[in-house]
Write an enzyme that holds these catalytic residues in place. Structure first.
Site, PDB file in Angstrom:
ATOM      1  N   HIS A  27       0.914  -0.991   0.024  1.00  0.00           N
ATOM      2  CA  HIS A  27      -0.052  -0.163  -0.024  1.00  0.00           C
ATOM      3  C   HIS A  27       0.902   1.072   0.049  1.00  0.00           C
ATOM      4  O   HIS A  27       0.611   1.643   1.168  1.00  0.00           O
ATOM      5  CB  HIS A  27      -0.629  -0.396   1.560  1.00  0.00           C
ATOM      6  CG  HIS A  27      -1.709  -1.095   0.929  1.00  0.00           C
ATOM      7  ND1 HIS A  27      -2.203  -2.026   2.655  1.00  0.00           N
ATOM      8  CD2 HIS A  27      -2.287  -2.496   0.297  1.00  0.00           C
ATOM      9  CE1 HIS A  27      -3.393  -2.349   2.013  1.00  0.00           C
ATOM     10  NE2 HIS A  27      -3.145  -3.069   1.365  1.00  0.00           N
TER      11      HIS A  27
HETATM   12  C1  LIG Z   1      -1.107  -8.131  -3.811  1.00  0.00           C
HETATM   13  C2  LIG Z   1      -1.851  -6.922  -3.349  1.00  0.00           C
HETATM   14  C3  LIG Z   1      -3.079  -7.178  -2.703  1.00  0.00           C
HETATM   15  C4  LIG Z   1      -3.597  -5.367  -2.830  1.00  0.00           C
HETATM   16  N1  LIG Z   1      -5.459  -5.618  -1.973  1.00  0.00           N
HETATM   17  C5  LIG Z   1      -5.502  -4.114  -1.569  1.00  0.00           C
HETATM   18  C6  LIG Z   1      -7.202  -4.813  -1.518  1.00  0.00           C
HETATM   19  O1  LIG Z   1      -7.367  -5.274  -1.164  1.00  0.00           O
HETATM   20  N2  LIG Z   1      -7.728  -2.861  -1.148  1.00  0.00           N
HETATM   21  C7  LIG Z   1      -7.467  -2.061  -1.388  1.00  0.00           C
HETATM   22  O2  LIG Z   1      -7.914  -1.681  -1.695  1.00  0.00           O
HETATM   23  N3  LIG Z   1      -5.884  -2.126  -1.684  1.00  0.00           N
HETATM   24  C8  LIG Z   1      -4.854  -3.092  -2.190  1.00  0.00           C
HETATM   25  N4  LIG Z   1      -4.425  -3.205  -3.024  1.00  0.00           N
HETATM   26  C9  LIG Z   1      -3.292  -2.225  -2.857  1.00  0.00           C
HETATM   27  C10 LIG Z   1      -3.968  -1.222  -4.611  1.00  0.00           C
HETATM   28  O3  LIG Z   1      -4.358  -1.750  -5.361  1.00  0.00           O
HETATM   29  C11 LIG Z   1      -2.828  -0.249  -4.480  1.00  0.00           C
HETATM   30  O4  LIG Z   1      -3.179   0.625  -3.663  1.00  0.00           O
HETATM   31  C12 LIG Z   1      -4.175   0.757  -5.938  1.00  0.00           C
HETATM   32  O5  LIG Z   1      -3.490  -0.326  -7.149  1.00  0.00           O
HETATM   33  C13 LIG Z   1      -2.825   2.267  -6.592  1.00  0.00           C
HETATM   34  O6  LIG Z   1      -3.653   2.422  -7.581  1.00  0.00           O
HETATM   35  P1  LIG Z   1      -2.799   3.640  -8.809  1.00  0.00           P
HETATM   36  O7  LIG Z   1      -3.935   4.167  -9.605  1.00  0.00           O
HETATM   37  O8  LIG Z   1      -1.969   4.360  -7.939  1.00  0.00           O
HETATM   38  O9  LIG Z   1      -1.822   2.009  -9.278  1.00  0.00           O
HETATM   39  P2  LIG Z   1      -1.911   0.676 -10.246  1.00  0.00           P
HETATM   40  O10 LIG Z   1      -2.951   0.548 -10.116  1.00  0.00           O
HETATM   41  O11 LIG Z   1      -0.923   0.065  -9.139  1.00  0.00           O
HETATM   42  O12 LIG Z   1      -1.983   1.359 -11.606  1.00  0.00           O
HETATM   43  C14 LIG Z   1      -1.018   1.706 -12.058  1.00  0.00           C
HETATM   44  C15 LIG Z   1      -1.342   1.396 -13.518  1.00  0.00           C
HETATM   45  O13 LIG Z   1      -0.212   2.558 -14.704  1.00  0.00           O
HETATM   46  C16 LIG Z   1       0.159   1.388 -15.666  1.00  0.00           C
HETATM   47  N5  LIG Z   1       1.932   1.975 -15.764  1.00  0.00           N
HETATM   48  C17 LIG Z   1       2.305   2.006 -15.555  1.00  0.00           C
HETATM   49  N6  LIG Z   1       3.850   2.650 -16.217  1.00  0.00           N
HETATM   50  C18 LIG Z   1       2.987   2.784 -17.179  1.00  0.00           C
HETATM   51  C19 LIG Z   1       4.509   3.232 -18.160  1.00  0.00           C
HETATM   52  N7  LIG Z   1       5.250   3.273 -18.653  1.00  0.00           N
HETATM   53  N8  LIG Z   1       3.151   3.187 -19.651  1.00  0.00           N
HETATM   54  C20 LIG Z   1       2.022   2.730 -19.712  1.00  0.00           C
HETATM   55  N9  LIG Z   1       1.593   2.243 -18.533  1.00  0.00           N
HETATM   56  C21 LIG Z   1       1.937   2.422 -17.581  1.00  0.00           C
HETATM   57  C22 LIG Z   1       0.464   0.015 -14.724  1.00  0.00           C
HETATM   58  O14 LIG Z   1       0.626  -0.755 -15.972  1.00  0.00           O
HETATM   59  C23 LIG Z   1      -0.866   0.163 -14.102  1.00  0.00           C
HETATM   60  O15 LIG Z   1      -1.947  -0.490 -14.817  1.00  0.00           O
HETATM   61  C24 LIG Z   1      -2.808  -4.821  -3.100  1.00  0.00           C
HETATM   62  C25 LIG Z   1      -1.605  -4.380  -3.609  1.00  0.00           C
HETATM   63  C26 LIG Z   1      -1.333  -5.266  -3.542  1.00  0.00           C
HETATM   64  C27 LIG Z   1       0.090  -5.342  -4.693  1.00  0.00           C
END
Ligand SMILES: Cc1cc2nc3c(=O)[nH]c(=O)nc-3n(C[C@H](O)[C@H](O)[C@H](O)COP(=O)(O)OP(=O)(O)OC[C@H]3O[C@@H](n4cnc5c(N)ncnc54)[C@H](O)[C@@H]3O)c2cc1C
Length: 626
Positions: free
Chosen positions: A549
């Site tokens: 997280h």
């Molecule tokens: C195993 C695990 C379990 C979890 N369980 C929970 C849970 O139960 N509940 C909860 O609330 N949270 C949970 N989390 C945390 C949650 O998943 C993250 O906090 C959340 O996904 C963050 O969202 P985000 O949009 O910031 O990033 P992300 O969801 O990581 O999205 C970023 C996206 O950008 C893309 N990307 C990155 N760089 C580039 C680039 N240069 N060009 C194009 N695309 C790119 C990536 O491929 C990805 O698809 C968990 C995390 C993990 C790893």
């Protein structure tokens, strides 16, 4: 049903075969499971999936110019692209480095099976002095690489954090982000399907994300809640007026399937002619114009080579805590000295990558008299799930139970610790066809006992790390330096959290299952008196479980704060048409699982974009968010 009989053609990533780290018969079994799940059109949703086709609506190639370009189709980016493309007169592009979200991620029992596969960026930290010592100080940071992002490999838990946290942002000068300001956006995104379980004033009932309890849970999940109550904690809605307590959590599922934001927001928008989603396309840098201090577009690489897409209005980075910071840094937006060291020309000197925060946990093993509760992954279970969307595959086992607690380090009663549980789930640990496999390592046939784990987690860590450039090459992973336990209070609070969990294990409610903490000393810590503070500190720093997280690398703040990267409108300081919307903008990480707060940021940010352009052009009337 074979895939060909679905009406639409699609490509699906198959990943379960390798998800158990297995070979031979296990890999074969899991491939079969994958195939059976993928062949169900009602699960695969083939007609609303994005394909790798280069042809787009009206027979166009991917456009070279769009109004908005969103980078990253993860939790936040899927929301932003869908919301902005609600405006019919705007064209919106979404670039995602990974593929369409595979079908099997939607089965709750395979919640995290994509970890370690091609669908994971598989980041590793720099060696830590005080953490992950069992693996040479190197901690694994799984991050999703697919539509849905990391949200497509999570436990699906829906949690929002304490109101004081958001009020703290507001009081720090981040105008418009107090709890009363953000609550409407939590509600806007939510379709709560258990109205009887929640305090209605705090919830939304007609948003895109379906939130409810899983259709299945092992009975021990309820015993854990009773154990919490026995210790004096409340139970009830932990996203209502009071966050402290224990409950069987609400999760993001719909009709038994994971509700990622790509499924909830992007798929319903699949027919929009103004939304251009491009998968398997990795952004490699921003095209910036020094004359007017604006971003002009994004460079990206796909299977055919390098391209550029221009943004007439704005670029929005939603590439996550690592991805967004990395893209800014390789584009020359970051700490000047560090950029120069990596040979990158400085465009804007900003503290990008700093303020990295994280949750941290440790697994405390126990055995229970519950072997009949340890559901195995069988073809019968798979058939039951596919036919009815219920049964053991429709949940994450004990992982759906949680509690928010306070240690003596908590301030103003805001919960600073959370406890998760693992076990009694039919994942690849428990496959009946391999008598030497992990299932049998975990279950002692003679005594009929099963292993379960409690995972005390510290939420309000005081240690701060950073992400920095290793080189100026966008394909080289950045340096990830979390500095776990740099602040001693974090490790001491972990020890307190462990003691709270041990007290829980000693309750009458869990005595019904004869729950016994595993007495085997942790090998590397056996020289400390078992159960002493020194022993637990050793376990925490040796067997650290980084809780995935992460937040904070593009900190939102007032312009006056030297740590600020984005202003309260999420605009990168000095570059008015470049915004960041994802977990990296949290000034302090929420004291909970972060997806709901990330969605809230994406919803609120999308409305800000709509307001901005309405003010300039009156192009679109933003409906009020109640
Ligand atoms: C195993 C695990 C379990 C979890 N369980 C929970 C849970 O139960 N509940 C909860 O609330 N949270 C949970 N989390 C945390 C949650 O998943 C993250 O906090 C959340 O996904 C963050 O969202 P985000 O949009 O910031 O990033 P992300 O969801 O990581 O999205 C970023 C996206 O950008 C893309 N990307 C990155 N760089 C580039 C680039 N240069 N060009 C194009 N695309 C790119 C990536 O491929 C990805 O698809 C968990 C995390 C993990 C790893």
């Amino acid at each position: 049903m074979p895939p060909e009989s679905c009406e639409c053609k699609w490509f699906d990533s198959s990943f379960l075969s390798g998800s158990c780290g297995s070979t031979g018969s296990l890999a074969f079994f899991m491939s079969l499971v994958d195939l059976v799940i993928r062949s169900q059109c009602s699960v695969a949703d083939p007609c609303r999936r994005r394909t790798t086709a280069t042809r787009f609506p009206a027979g166009l190639e991917y456009p070279e110019e769009l109004d908005f370009v969103v980078v990253g189709g993860g939790v936040a980016g899927s929301v932003v692209a869908a919301r902005l493309s609600e405006v019919p007169g705007w064209t919106v592009g979404l670039l995602e480095a990974g593929p369409e979200e595979p079908t099997a991620t939607s089965v709750p029992a395979f919640a995290s099976a994509a970890m370690g596969t091609e669908l994971d960026w598989r980041y590793l930290t720099e060696p830590q002095e005080n953490a992950c010592l069992a693996t040479g100080g190197i901690c694994a940071w799984p991050r999703g690489k697919m539509l849905g992002g990391t949200g497509a490999m999570t436990g699906m838990m829906y949690s929002r954090g304490h109101r004081r946290l958001y009020d703290g942002w507001r009081d720090a000068g981040i105008t418009g982000w107090g709890y009363d300001d953000v609550l409407p956006y939590f509600k806007k995104s939510e379709a709560n399907r258990n109205p009887g379980l929640v305090e209605p004033d705090y919830h939304g009932f007609d948003g895109p994300i379906s939130v409810q309890q899983f259709a299945h849970r092992p009975p021990m999940a309820d015993s854990i809640v009773r154990a919490g109550v026995e210790l004096g904690y409340r139970t009830g809605d932990l996203n209502g007026h009071n966050q402290t307590g224990f409950s069987v959590a609400q999760v993001m599922v719909d009709d038994g399937l994971r509700m990622s934001t790509s499924r909830a927001y992007l798929r319903p928008a699949h027919g929009r002619p103004n939304l251009f989603v491009k998968i398997n396309s990795r952004a490699t840098g921003l095209v910036l114009n020094k004359l007017n201090n604006r971003v002009q577009g994004v460079k990206y690489v796909d299977q055919y080579g390098e391209h550029m897409v221009r943004a007439r209005k704005e670029v929005i980075l939603s590439a996550g805590v690592v991805g967004s910071a990395h893209l800014l840094l390789v584009s020359g937006i970051g700490p000047a000295e560090e950029l120069l060291r990596a040979g990158v020309t400085v465009f804007q000197d900003l503290p990008v990558g700093r303020n990295l925060q994280h949750h941290v946990s440790v697994g405390i093993a126990a055995t229970v008299n519950a072997s009949e509760e340890a559901h195995y992954l069988t073809m019968d279970g798979i058939s039951e799930f596919l036919a009815t969307r219920t049964g053991p595959l429709a949940s994450t086992g004990l992982t759906q139970t949680t509690g928010f607690l306070t240690t003596s380090y908590a301030v103003d009663g805001v919960p600073d610790a959370q406890v998760y549980f693992d076990g009694l789930a039919p994942n690849c640990d428990k496959i009946p066809i391999d008598p030497e496999g992990p299932a049998y390592r975990n279950i002692d046939d003679g005594s009929k006992r099963a292993y379960v784990w409690a995972r005390p987690t510290y939420l309000l860590t005081r240690s701060r790390g950073y992400i920095a450039l290793r080189t100026g090459n966008p394909f080289d992973n950045p340096i990830i330096q979390p500095r776990y336990f740099q602040d001693r209070r974090d490790v001491l609070a972990m020890v307190e959290s462990i003691r709270l969990v041990l007290a829980l294990m000693g309750t009458r409610a869990l005595a019904e299952w004869d729950m016994q903490p595993d007495p085997t000393p942790y090998p590397d810590c056996a020289h400390y008196p078992h159960g002493s503070d020194a022993y637990w500190i050793c376990v925490v720093v040796t067997d650290t479980k980084p809780e995935n997280h992460h937040s904070g690398t593009c900190k939102m703040g007032p312009v006056s704060d030297p740590e600020t990267v984005v202003d309260p409108e999420l605009r990168v300081l000095g570059i008015p048409n470049l915004r960041v919307m994802d977990a990296s903008v949290f000034p302090t990480g929420p004291n909970c699982n972060p997806i709901a707060p990330v969605i809230m940021v994406a919803e609120k940010g999308s409305d800000m974009v709509k307001q901005t352009w309405r003010a300039y052009t009156h192009e679109y009337n933003v409906p009020p968010t109640k």
